[in-house]
Design a protein around this motif. Structure first.
Motif, short mmCIF file in Angstrom:
data_model
loop_
_atom_site.label_atom_id
_atom_site.label_comp_id
_atom_site.label_asym_id
_atom_site.label_seq_id
_atom_site.Cartn_x
_atom_site.Cartn_y
_atom_site.Cartn_z
N SER A 110 0.83 -1.20 0.00
CA SER A 110 0.00 0.00 0.00
C SER A 110 0.86 1.24 0.00
O SER A 110 1.95 1.28 0.56
CB SER A 110 -0.91 0.03 1.23
OG SER A 110 -0.15 0.05 2.41
N ALA A 111 0.34 2.29 -0.68
CA ALA A 111 0.98 3.59 -0.67
C ALA A 111 0.35 4.44 0.40
O ALA A 111 -0.78 4.20 0.81
CB ALA A 111 0.81 4.26 -2.04
N SER A 136 -1.90 7.14 1.92
CA SER A 136 -3.08 7.80 1.39
C SER A 136 -2.92 9.30 1.49
O SER A 136 -2.04 9.82 2.18
CB SER A 136 -4.33 7.37 2.17
OG SER A 136 -4.26 7.86 3.49
N ALA A 137 -3.77 10.02 0.77
CA ALA A 137 -3.66 11.48 0.73
C ALA A 137 -3.83 12.08 2.11
O ALA A 137 -3.33 13.18 2.38
CB ALA A 137 -4.71 12.04 -0.23
N ALA A 184 7.98 12.65 0.25
CA ALA A 184 8.37 11.82 -0.89
C ALA A 184 9.82 12.10 -1.24
O ALA A 184 10.32 13.20 -1.09
CB ALA A 184 7.46 12.12 -2.07
N TRP A 236 5.68 3.41 -4.34
CA TRP A 236 4.38 4.00 -4.66
C TRP A 236 4.59 5.29 -5.43
O TRP A 236 5.68 5.88 -5.41
CB TRP A 236 3.56 4.27 -3.39
CG TRP A 236 4.28 5.13 -2.37
CD1 TRP A 236 5.05 4.68 -1.34
CD2 TRP A 236 4.30 6.56 -2.28
NE1 TRP A 236 5.56 5.73 -0.62
CE2 TRP A 236 5.10 6.89 -1.17
CE3 TRP A 236 3.71 7.57 -3.01
CZ2 TRP A 236 5.34 8.23 -0.79
CZ3 TRP A 236 3.94 8.90 -2.64
CH2 TRP A 236 4.75 9.21 -1.55
N ARG A 258 2.31 8.99 -6.37
CA ARG A 258 1.10 9.81 -6.22
C ARG A 258 1.15 10.90 -7.27
O ARG A 258 2.16 11.61 -7.40
CB ARG A 258 1.02 10.42 -4.82
CG ARG A 258 -0.28 11.23 -4.63
CD ARG A 258 -0.35 11.90 -3.27
NE ARG A 258 -0.36 10.92 -2.21
CZ ARG A 258 0.54 10.88 -1.23
NH1 ARG A 258 1.54 11.73 -1.21
NH2 ARG A 258 0.46 9.96 -0.28
N PRO A 284 -6.08 13.03 -5.58
CA PRO A 284 -4.81 12.43 -5.98
C PRO A 284 -4.93 10.96 -6.40
O PRO A 284 -5.69 10.20 -5.82
CB PRO A 284 -3.95 12.57 -4.72
CG PRO A 284 -4.53 13.74 -4.00
CD PRO A 284 -6.01 13.68 -4.26
N GLU A 324 -3.13 7.34 -6.79
CA GLU A 324 -2.05 6.56 -6.20
C GLU A 324 -1.87 5.26 -6.98
O GLU A 324 -2.82 4.50 -7.18
CB GLU A 324 -2.35 6.25 -4.73
CG GLU A 324 -2.36 7.51 -3.86
CD GLU A 324 -2.77 7.24 -2.43
OE1 GLU A 324 -3.11 6.08 -2.12
OE2 GLU A 324 -2.76 8.19 -1.64
N LEU A 340 0.73 1.76 -7.58
CA LEU A 340 1.74 0.90 -6.97
C LEU A 340 2.50 0.17 -8.07
O LEU A 340 1.92 -0.66 -8.78
CB LEU A 340 1.10 -0.13 -6.04
CG LEU A 340 0.22 0.36 -4.89
CD1 LEU A 340 -0.24 -0.82 -4.07
CD2 LEU A 340 0.96 1.37 -4.02
N ARG A 394 -4.22 2.06 -7.00
CA ARG A 394 -4.59 1.99 -5.58
C ARG A 394 -5.70 2.97 -5.24
O ARG A 394 -6.55 2.69 -4.40
CB ARG A 394 -3.36 2.27 -4.72
CG ARG A 394 -3.57 2.14 -3.22
CD ARG A 394 -3.94 0.73 -2.83
NE ARG A 394 -3.79 0.52 -1.39
CZ ARG A 394 -4.12 -0.59 -0.77
NH1 ARG A 394 -4.60 -1.61 -1.47
NH2 ARG A 394 -3.97 -0.72 0.53
N GLY A 440 6.97 10.13 -5.46
CA GLY A 440 7.11 8.70 -5.22
C GLY A 440 7.97 8.42 -4.02
O GLY A 440 8.75 9.27 -3.56
#
Length: 296
Positions: free
Chosen positions: A4-5, A7-8, A15, A214, A216, A222, A224, A226, A276, A291
């Motif tokens: 998982s990346a 979340s906003a 990053a 990840w 974004r 946004p 996302e 992966l 994602r 990223g």
């Protein structure tokens, strides 16, 4: 591998990668030429209309440039209500986006999936141009074809007729490095089109896409993505998209520096990615991309 990346709304660390989208490509018909666009709608299966159609043989088995390199000469144009296919010596073939014919079953790699035949005219068009008895089919949007969970983890990533994942990422710098190596061998440079990416990143070092956990993409909501699996390469990057003729220079050059030991020495270029978050958002050339690094 983390699946998982951030979340906003999370409090993730800053990053470490900053880039932007340099180019976007959609490939309406699997293994035919792509369409470069300035913007594209992101869906759960990738970019809208990407690999929505596929050419199959009489047994319903998919065919590609691997065995029919002249497929590279079939050039689509995406319009409001149809996709127009053009090829040397052929009248244009119009595919209505909202029209199909009878349901069929077809195979793409190990997956047998439901689809819709596009009719006798489309079948004759491809058969005449490619010199084999072929048919054109449209993916059944009601079917959920999942990417390999060994790579996507707990994410159920759907795709249409792509080889296995919704999106393919590459970078301008990765191509520049390849072209430097080709030039050093006295060979002609190649374009990114040979690698059939959906998103091409700029502003990063060569092959940084290999090492990202990840991504974004900035926007009202946004997006996302992966990156989940290096893209193993077959003979298609050796097909000249301008002539439909196959060579060996690209594959031979990549063999010298892009073998991935984790994938039994397969040659890799680009990263397969899954969605994602951000379905229904538009991706646009010039959008900022952030990223985070992968640490496995």
């Amino acid at each position: 591998m983390s699946s998982s990346a951030p979340s906003a709304s999370s409090t993730a660390a800053p990053a470490e990668v900053h880039a932007h989208i340099a180019r976007l490509f959609v490939y309406p018909v699997k293994s035919c030429a792509g369409v470069e666009v300035r913007e594209a709608l992101l869906t759960d299966t990738g970019l809208d209309l990407d690999r929505a159609w596929m050419v199959v043989d009489e047994a319903g088995e998919f065919v590609t440039q691997r065995e029919l390199p002249r497929m590279a000469l079939v050039r689509p144009q995406i319009r409001l209500s149809d996709v127009v296919l053009r090829a040397p010596g052929m009248l244009p073939l119009h595919l209505q986006i909202d029209t199909v014919e009878e349901p069929v079953r077809v195979r793409v790699w190990d997956d047998e999936v439901p689809a819709y035949d596009m009719g006798a005219v489309a079948a004759q068009w491809f058969s005449d141009f490619l010199g084999r008895r072929l048919r054109l089919v449209r993916f059944d949007p009601e079917h959920r074809r999942l990417s390999d969970r060994r790579w996507t983890g707990d994410v159920e990533a759907t795709n249409q007729f792509s080889d296995g994942f919704p999106l393919l990422l590459a970078s301008e710098a990765s191509l520049d490095l390849l072209n430097e190596r080709l030039a050093a061998g006295g060979l002609e440079p190649v374009g990114i089109e040979r690698f059939r990416p959906n998103l091409v990143l700029a502003g990063v070092e060569p092959h940084v896409e290999d090492r990202l956990e990840w991504l974004r993409i900035a926007g009202d909501d946004p997006v996302e993505l992966l990156p989940v699996k290096p893209c193993t390469r077959c003979t298609i990057p050796d097909v000249d998209p301008a002539t439909g003729e196959a060579g060996t220079a690209v594959g031979d050059t990549l063999q010298a520096y892009r073998r991935n030991e984790r994938l039994n020495g397969a040659v890799c270029f680009g990263m397969n990615a899954i969605v994602r978050a951000g379905e229904g958002q538009w991706l646009r050339v010039g959008q900022a991309v952030e990223g985070g690094w992968r640490f496995d």
